[in-house]
Design a protein around this motif. Sequence first.
Motif, PDB file in Angstrom:
ATOM      1  N   TRP A  11       0.872  -1.151  -0.024  1.00 27.82           N
ATOM      2  CA  TRP A  11      -0.114   0.039  -0.008  1.00 27.82           C
ATOM      3  C   TRP A  11       0.840   1.214   0.007  1.00 27.82           C
ATOM      4  CZ3 TRP A  11      -4.511   0.090  -1.797  1.00 27.82           C
ATOM      5  CH2 TRP A  11      -5.298  -1.024  -1.921  1.00 27.82           C
ATOM      6  N   VAL A  12       1.834   1.213   0.616  1.00 23.87           N
ATOM      7  CA  VAL A  12       2.988   2.264   0.587  1.00 23.87           C
ATOM      8  C   VAL A  12       3.309   2.506  -0.975  1.00 23.87           C
ATOM      9  CG1 VAL A  12       5.303   3.223   1.273  1.00 23.87           C
ATOM     10  CG2 VAL A  12       3.536   2.237   2.827  1.00 23.87           C
ATOM     11  N   LEU A  13       3.550   1.461  -1.436  1.00 22.23           N
ATOM     12  CA  LEU A  13       4.023   1.523  -3.050  1.00 22.23           C
ATOM     13  C   LEU A  13       2.912   2.123  -3.850  1.00 22.23           C
ATOM     14  CD1 LEU A  13       6.289  -1.635  -3.443  1.00 22.23           C
ATOM     15  CD2 LEU A  13       7.172   0.729  -3.439  1.00 22.23           C
ATOM     16  N   ILE A  14       1.938   1.439  -3.581  1.00 23.15           N
ATOM     17  CA  ILE A  14       0.684   2.114  -4.456  1.00 23.15           C
ATOM     18  C   ILE A  14       0.543   3.602  -4.406  1.00 23.15           C
ATOM     19  CG2 ILE A  14      -1.714   1.926  -4.723  1.00 23.15           C
ATOM     20  CD1 ILE A  14      -1.334  -1.068  -4.316  1.00 23.15           C
ATOM     21  N   TYR A  15       0.246   4.026  -3.072  1.00 23.82           N
ATOM     22  CA  TYR A  15       0.043   5.565  -2.675  1.00 23.82           C
ATOM     23  C   TYR A  15       1.385   6.476  -3.306  1.00 23.82           C
ATOM     24  CZ  TYR A  15      -4.290   4.328  -0.527  1.00 23.82           C
ATOM     25  OH  TYR A  15      -5.688   3.958  -0.232  1.00 23.82           O
ATOM     26  N   SER A  16       2.510   5.919  -3.007  1.00 20.70           N
ATOM     27  CA  SER A  16       3.508   6.691  -3.488  1.00 20.70           C
ATOM     28  C   SER A  16       3.647   6.849  -4.828  1.00 20.70           C
ATOM     29  CB  SER A  16       5.045   6.271  -2.804  1.00 20.70           C
ATOM     30  OG  SER A  16       5.397   4.805  -2.992  1.00 20.70           O
ATOM     31  N   GLY A  17       3.295   5.718  -5.686  1.00 21.97           N
ATOM     32  CA  GLY A  17       3.352   5.425  -7.017  1.00 21.97           C
ATOM     33  C   GLY A  17       2.226   6.607  -7.677  1.00 21.97           C
ATOM     34  N   LEU A  18       0.995   6.689  -6.873  1.00 21.97           N
ATOM     35  CA  LEU A  18      -0.082   7.403  -7.379  1.00 21.97           C
ATOM     36  C   LEU A  18       0.391   8.871  -7.349  1.00 21.97           C
ATOM     37  CD1 LEU A  18      -3.061   5.508  -6.213  1.00 21.97           C
ATOM     38  CD2 LEU A  18      -2.576   6.060  -8.256  1.00 21.97           C
ATOM     39  N   LEU A  19       0.969   9.463  -6.272  1.00 19.77           N
ATOM     40  CA  LEU A  19       1.427  10.488  -6.091  1.00 19.77           C
ATOM     41  C   LEU A  19       2.690  11.180  -6.979  1.00 19.77           C
ATOM     42  CD1 LEU A  19       1.427  13.042  -4.127  1.00 19.77           C
ATOM     43  CD2 LEU A  19       3.420  12.028  -2.659  1.00 19.77           C
ATOM     44  N   LEU A  20       3.449  10.138  -7.198  1.00 17.90           N
ATOM     45  CA  LEU A  20       4.472  10.458  -8.242  1.00 17.90           C
ATOM     46  C   LEU A  20       4.033  10.548  -9.668  1.00 17.90           C
ATOM     47  CD1 LEU A  20       7.531   8.114  -7.251  1.00 17.90           C
ATOM     48  CD2 LEU A  20       7.517  10.615  -7.457  1.00 17.90           C
ATOM     49  N   ALA A  21       3.144   9.641  -9.872  1.00 17.49           N
ATOM     50  CA  ALA A  21       2.466   9.969 -11.202  1.00 17.49           C
ATOM     51  C   ALA A  21       1.710  11.032 -11.376  1.00 17.49           C
ATOM     52  CB  ALA A  21       1.295   8.462 -11.609  1.00 17.49           C
ATOM     53  N   TRP A  39       6.696  10.424 -14.039  1.00 17.42           N
ATOM     54  CA  TRP A  39       5.196   9.768 -14.520  1.00 17.42           C
ATOM     55  C   TRP A  39       5.469   8.344 -14.686  1.00 17.42           C
ATOM     56  CZ3 TRP A  39       2.961   8.045 -19.015  1.00 17.42           C
ATOM     57  CH2 TRP A  39       1.595   7.796 -19.042  1.00 17.42           C
ATOM     58  N   ILE A  40       6.357   7.877 -15.560  1.00 18.95           N
ATOM     59  CA  ILE A  40       6.536   6.582 -15.728  1.00 18.95           C
ATOM     60  C   ILE A  40       7.002   5.717 -14.482  1.00 18.95           C
ATOM     61  CG2 ILE A  40       7.992   4.796 -16.988  1.00 18.95           C
ATOM     62  CD1 ILE A  40       5.962   6.049 -18.831  1.00 18.95           C
ATOM     63  N   ALA A  41       7.983   6.231 -13.583  1.00 24.36           N
ATOM     64  CA  ALA A  41       8.352   5.765 -12.280  1.00 24.36           C
ATOM     65  C   ALA A  41       7.221   5.552 -11.259  1.00 24.36           C
ATOM     66  CB  ALA A  41       9.256   6.720 -11.566  1.00 24.36           C
ATOM     67  N   GLY A  42       6.336   6.414 -11.317  1.00 25.84           N
ATOM     68  CA  GLY A  42       5.230   6.344 -10.317  1.00 25.84           C
ATOM     69  C   GLY A  42       4.315   5.159 -11.020  1.00 25.84           C
ATOM     70  N   ALA A  44       5.107   2.475 -12.648  1.00 25.69           N
ATOM     71  CA  ALA A  44       5.880   1.329 -12.107  1.00 25.69           C
ATOM     72  C   ALA A  44       5.699   0.656 -10.753  1.00 25.69           C
ATOM     73  CB  ALA A  44       7.290   1.695 -12.571  1.00 25.69           C
ATOM     74  N   ASP A  45       5.779   1.994  -9.962  1.00 25.69           N
ATOM     75  CA  ASP A  45       5.748   1.910  -8.514  1.00 25.69           C
ATOM     76  C   ASP A  45       4.424   1.475  -8.297  1.00 25.69           C
ATOM     77  OD1 ASP A  45       6.260   2.124  -5.973  1.00 25.69           O
ATOM     78  OD2 ASP A  45       6.103   4.373  -5.844  1.00 25.69           O
ATOM     79  N   VAL A  46       3.278   1.789  -8.740  1.00 26.59           N
ATOM     80  CA  VAL A  46       1.858   1.165  -8.713  1.00 26.59           C
ATOM     81  C   VAL A  46       2.040  -0.201  -9.020  1.00 26.59           C
ATOM     82  CG1 VAL A  46      -0.592   1.524  -9.280  1.00 26.59           C
ATOM     83  CG2 VAL A  46       0.652   3.611  -8.963  1.00 26.59           C
ATOM     84  N   ALA A  47       2.686  -0.316 -10.140  1.00 32.59           N
ATOM     85  CA  ALA A  47       2.395  -1.978 -10.600  1.00 32.59           C
ATOM     86  C   ALA A  47       2.949  -2.974  -9.595  1.00 32.59           C
ATOM     87  CB  ALA A  47       3.222  -1.810 -12.069  1.00 32.59           C
ATOM     88  N   VAL A  48       4.143  -2.436  -9.094  1.00 35.10           N
ATOM     89  CA  VAL A  48       4.924  -3.247  -8.140  1.00 35.10           C
ATOM     90  C   VAL A  48       4.041  -3.349  -7.096  1.00 35.10           C
ATOM     91  CG1 VAL A  48       6.865  -3.373  -6.422  1.00 35.10           C
ATOM     92  CG2 VAL A  48       7.210  -2.691  -9.043  1.00 35.10           C
ATOM     93  N   GLY A  49       3.267  -2.474  -6.486  1.00 37.11           N
ATOM     94  CA  GLY A  49       2.370  -2.490  -5.436  1.00 37.11           C
ATOM     95  C   GLY A  49       1.197  -3.443  -5.722  1.00 37.11           C
ATOM     96  N   VAL A  50       0.678  -3.438  -6.681  1.00 35.94           N
ATOM     97  CA  VAL A  50      -0.453  -4.204  -7.277  1.00 35.94           C
ATOM     98  C   VAL A  50       0.137  -5.708  -7.336  1.00 35.94           C
ATOM     99  CG1 VAL A  50      -1.921  -4.811  -8.984  1.00 35.94           C
ATOM    100  CG2 VAL A  50      -1.625  -2.498  -8.426  1.00 35.94           C
ATOM    101  N   GLY A  51       1.180  -5.986  -7.632  1.00 36.13           N
ATOM    102  CA  GLY A  51       2.018  -7.181  -7.867  1.00 36.13           C
ATOM    103  C   GLY A  51       2.010  -7.720  -6.439  1.00 36.13           C
ATOM    104  N   LEU A  52       2.732  -6.866  -5.320  1.00 35.11           N
ATOM    105  CA  LEU A  52       2.772  -7.330  -4.154  1.00 35.11           C
ATOM    106  C   LEU A  52       1.467  -7.835  -3.429  1.00 35.11           C
ATOM    107  CD1 LEU A  52       5.378  -4.915  -2.596  1.00 35.11           C
ATOM    108  CD2 LEU A  52       5.551  -7.432  -3.277  1.00 35.11           C
ATOM    109  N   ILE A  53       0.376  -7.018  -3.725  1.00 36.58           N
ATOM    110  CA  ILE A  53      -1.099  -7.271  -3.466  1.00 36.58           C
ATOM    111  C   ILE A  53      -1.336  -8.631  -3.898  1.00 36.58           C
ATOM    112  CG2 ILE A  53      -3.422  -6.907  -3.614  1.00 36.58           C
ATOM    113  CD1 ILE A  53      -2.799  -3.983  -3.079  1.00 36.58           C
TER     114      ILE A  53
END
Length: 63
Positions: A11-21, A39-42, A44-53
């Motif tokens: 969840w930290v990765l998802i929310y930080s990724g959304l903020l970065l995006a 934007w791309i890094a954000g 990717a951050d969200v995608a890793v968070g979804v993968g962890l879920i």
Amino acid sequence: MRPKALQTLAWVLIYSGLLLAALGWFVQDGGAAWGHAVWIAGLADVAVGVGLIWWRSRMKETD
């Protein structure tokens, strides 16, 4: 890794990724070249968070 720690990290990765995006999107609209990279890094951050879920959903429950 414990399931609770994995869930928290996801969840930290998802929310930080959304903020970065969002930040990258707005900076990109202003004409800055690095906004696209942020934007791309954000995203990717969200995608890793979804993968962890997904990974957390496949873990067995242990007490």
